[in-house]
Design an enzyme around this catalytic site. Structure first.
Site, PDB file in Angstrom:
ATOM      1  CE1 TYR A 100      -2.780   9.458   7.226  1.00  0.00           C
ATOM      2  CE2 TYR A 100      -4.051   7.586   6.423  1.00  0.00           C
ATOM      3  CZ  TYR A 100      -3.413   8.245   7.461  1.00  0.00           C
ATOM      4  OH  TYR A 100      -3.402   7.707   8.717  1.00  0.00           O
TER       5      TYR A 100
ATOM      6  CD  GLN B 265      -2.886   1.285   2.277  1.00  0.00           C
ATOM      7  OE1 GLN B 265      -2.366   1.435   3.386  1.00  0.00           O
ATOM      8  NE2 GLN B 265      -4.190   1.351   2.098  1.00  0.00           N
TER       9      GLN B 265
ATOM     10  NE  ARG C 185      -8.977   0.289   2.587  1.00  0.00           N
ATOM     11  CZ  ARG C 185      -8.912   0.007   3.872  1.00  0.00           C
ATOM     12  NH1 ARG C 185      -7.945   0.486   4.624  1.00  0.00           N
ATOM     13  NH2 ARG C 185      -9.807  -0.768   4.434  1.00  0.00           N
TER      14      ARG C 185
ATOM     15  N   GLY D 169      -9.103  -6.892   8.964  1.00  0.00           N
ATOM     16  CA  GLY D 169      -8.005  -6.211   9.635  1.00  0.00           C
ATOM     17  C   GLY D 169      -7.775  -6.788  11.009  1.00  0.00           C
ATOM     18  NE  ARG D 170     -11.050  -3.419  14.109  1.00  0.00           N
ATOM     19  CZ  ARG D 170     -12.146  -2.718  14.366  1.00  0.00           C
ATOM     20  NH1 ARG D 170     -12.221  -2.028  15.483  1.00  0.00           N
ATOM     21  NH2 ARG D 170     -13.145  -2.698  13.516  1.00  0.00           N
TER      22      ARG D 170
END
Ligand SMILES: Cc1cc2nc3c(=O)[nH]c(=O)nc-3n(C[C@H](O)[C@H](O)[C@H](O)COP(=O)(O)O)c2cc1C
Length: 377
Positions: free
Chosen positions: A179, A105, A231, A323-324
């Protein structure tokens, strides 16, 4: 395997020609464990990824900054100089050795860069408006010149070249989570009146130029099929800010760009649109309708059990990122495959740092914030 979960294990052929062995991917997660001095990958980080690369179709790595000024976190992976390629190669090899495709990424933090992490504290952004989310420790970012903006687009291309040379199977352009790429699309953080700002279409200029540059570099350098994904975050809370309606227009354009996939960034897969579209419908549902099968969509957000994944895939998303849950249980996919889904752990074992191969710096972060990870109080 329980037949009901066979749907998770359907392989996916991407437009680039890369085949994913199943529909589950590891979501990109910053792990704060690269070398803080030079952004090179560390052994404990590689072990953490190896542990999580056996079951999934692909691993999307933590963000890697494409210029020194784009650094967003201490211990972030760097991909801004060729000296970083050997470490990146070890990372790609580690992931691929376990059977998953390796996707790097890539991003620039823009106004979210902490001043102490970037050269001369020079935090840059599309516009020099003060932060509203406290993201830059109160520092007002400096507005990028047109030339600097163009140099960052080139740097995304250079980072892609490094990913190719390091042996990655693809890159994911990080246009989400506030971002730099998102900042250019946002009417909140982009108040420019030149070619990179203005109406919705003009605010797409920078994100689309990054896509074009990355795809151009892939054509030039990649000898094997190479994945390019994008993304995005669907909405911003501020007014003005990105609405679901804005995102549907961006996605409409991105869907025709020949990308391998789009990846929506969500905390909750089932969350509904906040504004700018039918607020009774989920964001995923609205996105699928707009995309109309022109490109694969990856969904994400609080998927913990096999049943969660099965229900999410029923919406029509082609892939799911976890993810988690993959931090909590690295063997999640294999357990389902072996018919042992009832053994899946869904809360973080607070004594499990070593058994789970979680790097020290990362462990300290994820166990510090109550409620972020299930099991952390
Ligand atoms: C520790 C941590 C670090 C993250 N870092 C990134 C990142 O580097 N890039 C990114 O796009 N998203 C990042 N995210 C967001 C995740 O990719 C994902 O969208 C989010 O955690 C929701 O998915 P989950 O419920 O399966 O964890 C991060 C999330 C966590 C928990």
């Amino acid at each position: 395997m329980n037949n009901k979960y066979a749907v998770l294990f359907e392989s996916q052929l991407l437009p680039s020609g890369v085949e994913l062995k199943n529909r589950i991917m590891m979501a990109p997660m910053t792990n704060f464990s690269s070398n803080p001095v030079d952004g090179t990958v560390t052994d404990e980080e590689i072990n953490y990824y190896i542990r999580r690369s056996k079951g999934v179709g692909a691993v999307i790595t933590a963000v890697a900054n494409i210029t020194p000024g784009g650094k967003g976190f201490k211990g972030e992976i760097g991909c801004y100089q060729d000296e970083q390629i050997p470490g990146l190669t070890k990372l790609a090899d580690g992931i691929k050795s376990q059977g998953a495709k390796a996707i790097l990424q890539i991003f620039h933090a823009g106004r979210m860069a902490p001043p102490e992490l970037v050269p001369n504290g020079d935090v840059v952004a599309p516009s020099n408006i003060p932060a509203e989310r406290g993201e830059t420790s109160g520092v007002v970012p400096r507005e990028l010149t047109v030339t600097e903006s163009e140099e960052i687009i080139v740097a995304f291309g250079e980072a892609t070249r490094r990913a190719i040379q390091a042996g990655f199977d693809g890159v994911e352009i990080h246009g989400a989570n506030g971002y730099l790429i998102q900042q250019f699309f946002s009417p909140h953080s982009n108040r420019r009146e030149d070619q990179f700002g203005g109406d919705l279409e003009k605010r797409m200029t920078f994100p689309l130029a990054v896509v074009d540059k990355v795809q151009h570099v892939v054509k030039e350098y990649a000898k094997n099929p190479f994945i390019v994904g994008y993304r995005f975050s669907p909405e911003e809370p501020e007014t003005p800010g990105i609405t679901m309606g804005d995102t549907l227009e961006l996605v409409d354009v991105l869907a025709d760009k020949g990308l391998d996939y789009l990846h929506v960034s969500l905390q909750d897969f089932w969350s509904k649109a906040r504004r700018g579209a039918d607020t009774t419908r989920t964001r995923v549902d609205l996105l699928l309708e707009k995309i109309h099968k022109r490109v694969l969509l990856i969904g994400v957000g609080s998927i913990y059990t096999a049943d969660d994944a099965e229900a999410a895939l029923k919406t029509g998303v082609e892939c799911l990122a976890l993810g988690r849950e993959l931090i909590i249980d690295p063997e999640w996919v294999q357990k389902i495959k072996d018919g042992n889904e009832s053994d899946i752990q869904t809360t973080l074992d607070l004594d499990g740092k070593d058994a789970l191969d979680i790097p020290d710096a990362f462990w300290n972060v994820i166990t510090f914030v109550p409620g972020w990870f299930p099991g952390v109080k």
